[in-house]
Design a protein around this motif. Structure first.
Motif, short mmCIF file in Angstrom:
data_model
loop_
_atom_site.label_atom_id
_atom_site.label_comp_id
_atom_site.label_asym_id
_atom_site.label_seq_id
_atom_site.Cartn_x
_atom_site.Cartn_y
_atom_site.Cartn_z
N GLN A 50 0.80 -1.06 -0.06
CA GLN A 50 -0.17 -0.01 0.22
C GLN A 50 0.96 1.32 0.13
O GLN A 50 2.07 1.28 0.58
CB GLN A 50 -1.05 0.01 1.30
CG GLN A 50 -1.84 -0.96 1.49
CD GLN A 50 -2.49 -0.99 2.68
OE1 GLN A 50 -2.57 -0.14 3.42
NE2 GLN A 50 -3.64 -1.74 2.79
N CYS A 156 -5.60 0.55 -7.08
CA CYS A 156 -6.47 -0.51 -6.28
C CYS A 156 -6.48 -1.61 -6.99
O CYS A 156 -6.70 -1.76 -8.06
CB CYS A 156 -7.69 0.26 -5.80
SG CYS A 156 -8.68 0.48 -7.13
N ALA A 173 -13.26 4.59 -6.94
CA ALA A 173 -11.69 5.01 -7.16
C ALA A 173 -11.52 6.08 -8.21
O ALA A 173 -11.13 7.05 -8.00
CB ALA A 173 -10.75 3.72 -7.52
N PRO A 317 -12.21 4.88 3.77
CA PRO A 317 -10.73 4.88 4.01
C PRO A 317 -10.48 5.07 5.43
O PRO A 317 -9.39 4.66 5.88
CB PRO A 317 -10.59 6.19 3.38
CG PRO A 317 -11.61 6.29 2.24
CD PRO A 317 -12.92 5.76 2.84
N THR A 322 -10.72 -0.64 2.34
CA THR A 322 -10.22 -0.37 0.96
C THR A 322 -9.76 -1.51 0.18
O THR A 322 -9.35 -2.43 0.85
CB THR A 322 -9.20 0.81 0.78
OG1 THR A 322 -8.10 0.41 1.48
CG2 THR A 322 -9.62 2.26 1.19
#
Length: 381
Positions: A50, A156, A173, A317, A322
């Motif tokens: 991430q 993502c 997104a 978030p 997510t």
């Protein structure tokens, strides 16, 4: 000639075919694994890391990791000790990009490389292979999953287990970063098809978002990662191993230096607490800004369902809900249902934060846990 080796998501499974690419005349094609001493770059799949882009004051490199960890800690589902942080150098706008990935996976990946006699020069995120360009979106498929990315720091992983999840997650997104007009569709097929010039299939659900898709044949969308761009240090930014020699007559000076370093460390601990306090103040400011934006969105001219979806999606978030932690999303105009990935999320640890955010956690005896957010009267949840 530098080769790209894709690290496996499950390094303990030696039966998996390991994709390895090399560039020939500007075109990527499959290649055998590098021999001992041959230059190679290890590519970390997008589902295993991430990125967090944060602002830090100007600090020495040795203090980046501690300062970044104090800000990112509230966003993590796991304990900090289980994670590896790699902090990129300060950008021109004053921000740092921080890569976070699981320490246990790093250890298994290093063992896997050792078993195969591989010693890559550096590790790079998969999204660093994307072509540069502001506002350029790439949707590519690898090992059966779709990855949506705009830059090496923004991506993502989309769930393709149902017809509705992937479009909804992609729409969320894109809305968060501004809806583009076109999207490049690419693919990274399994060997031996890697060397072939094939046409990736455009997913049918892409048309429902109103996007015009351009197709990149074969692996033409890949670029050679530059040493100046983002790359991972498997041990983190500030972790180093030192081997002290025999001290001999330097014993007393070394002890004195150790005492001075201890005093300096106490000062750093106080500074860390100050950074943590500043980070909490920043989080409060973000929450207040989000609340103000939600008030403005309820009075906008957008359809009520769009405002409702935006209001509910803003909650995710903050809870670290997510992709890839989410396996399914459903929204019927008044209620958002979020199905959690049981392999990545611990529902019991999230329960208090979910209740605080106005959600309901449902944990059936069998199957995945579900979080439900319901829009209350007046357009706010």
């Amino acid at each position: 000639m530098t080769k790209l080796i894709w690290l496996p998501e499950s390094p303990e499974d030696d039966s998996l075919v390991t994709p390895c690419l090399a560039a020939h005349a500007g075109h990527w094609s499959s290649a055998p694994l590098p021999a001992l001493g041959e230059p190679a770059i290890a590519v970390v799949p997008a589902s295993l890391y991430q990125w967090h882009v944060i602002s830090l004051p100007k600090l020495p490199r040795g203090k980046w990791q501690a300062a970044a960890a104090s800000i990112i800690e509230p966003r993590l589902l796991d304990e900090m000790e289980r994670m590896v942080f790699h902090v990129e150098p300060r950008a021109s706008d004053g921000t740092h990009a921080v890569a976070v990935f699981d320490r246990e996976w790093v250890s298994r990946a290093q063992d896997w490389l050792g078993r195969k006699g591989l010693a890559p020069q550096r590790w790079v995120p998969e999204t660093s292979l994307l072509p540069a360009g502001e506002g350029r979106w790439v949707l590519y498929q690898r090992r059966g999953e779709w990855v949506l990315a705009r830059s090496r720091f923004e991506h993502c992983v989309l769930d393709v287990s149902s017809d509705s999840s992937a479009p909804l997650m992609m729409r969320a997104a894109l809305d968060a970063h501004g809806m583009p007009v076109t999207c490049m569709v690419a693919s990274l097929a399994e060997p031996p098809q890697l060397a072939e010039r094939y046409q990736p299939e455009v997913p049918l659900w892409l048309a429902t978002l109103g996007l015009r898709a351009t197709v990149a044949p074969g692996t033409e969308w890949l670029v050679t990662p530059s040493p100046r761009e983002a790359n991972f240090s498997p041990s983190g930014s500030t972790r180093r191993q030192f081997h002290l020699p025999e001290l001999g007559r330097w014993k007393k000076p070394a002890l004195l230096a150790g005492l001075l370093l201890g005093l300096h460390g106490a000062g750093l601990a106080a500074q860390y607490l100050q950074w943590r306090s500043e980070a909490q103040g920043l989080q409060q400011s973000i929450r207040e800004t989000t609340t103000a934006l939600e008030r403005e969105s309820t009075g906008s001219r957008e359809p009520a369902s769009h405002v409702a979806l935006a209001t509910l999606m803003n909650k995710l978030p903050a809870l670290s809900l997510t992709p890839p932690n989410i396996t399914r999303l459903e929204f019927d105009g008044s209620q958002l249902i979020v199905e959690l990935d049981p392999k990545r999320v611990k529902p019991d640890e999230l329960a208090p934060r979910i209740r605080e955010a106005g959600g309901t956690l449902i944990t059936p005896p069998t199957g995945a846990a579900v979080v439900r957010f319901t829009l209350a009267a007046g357009g706010r949840s």
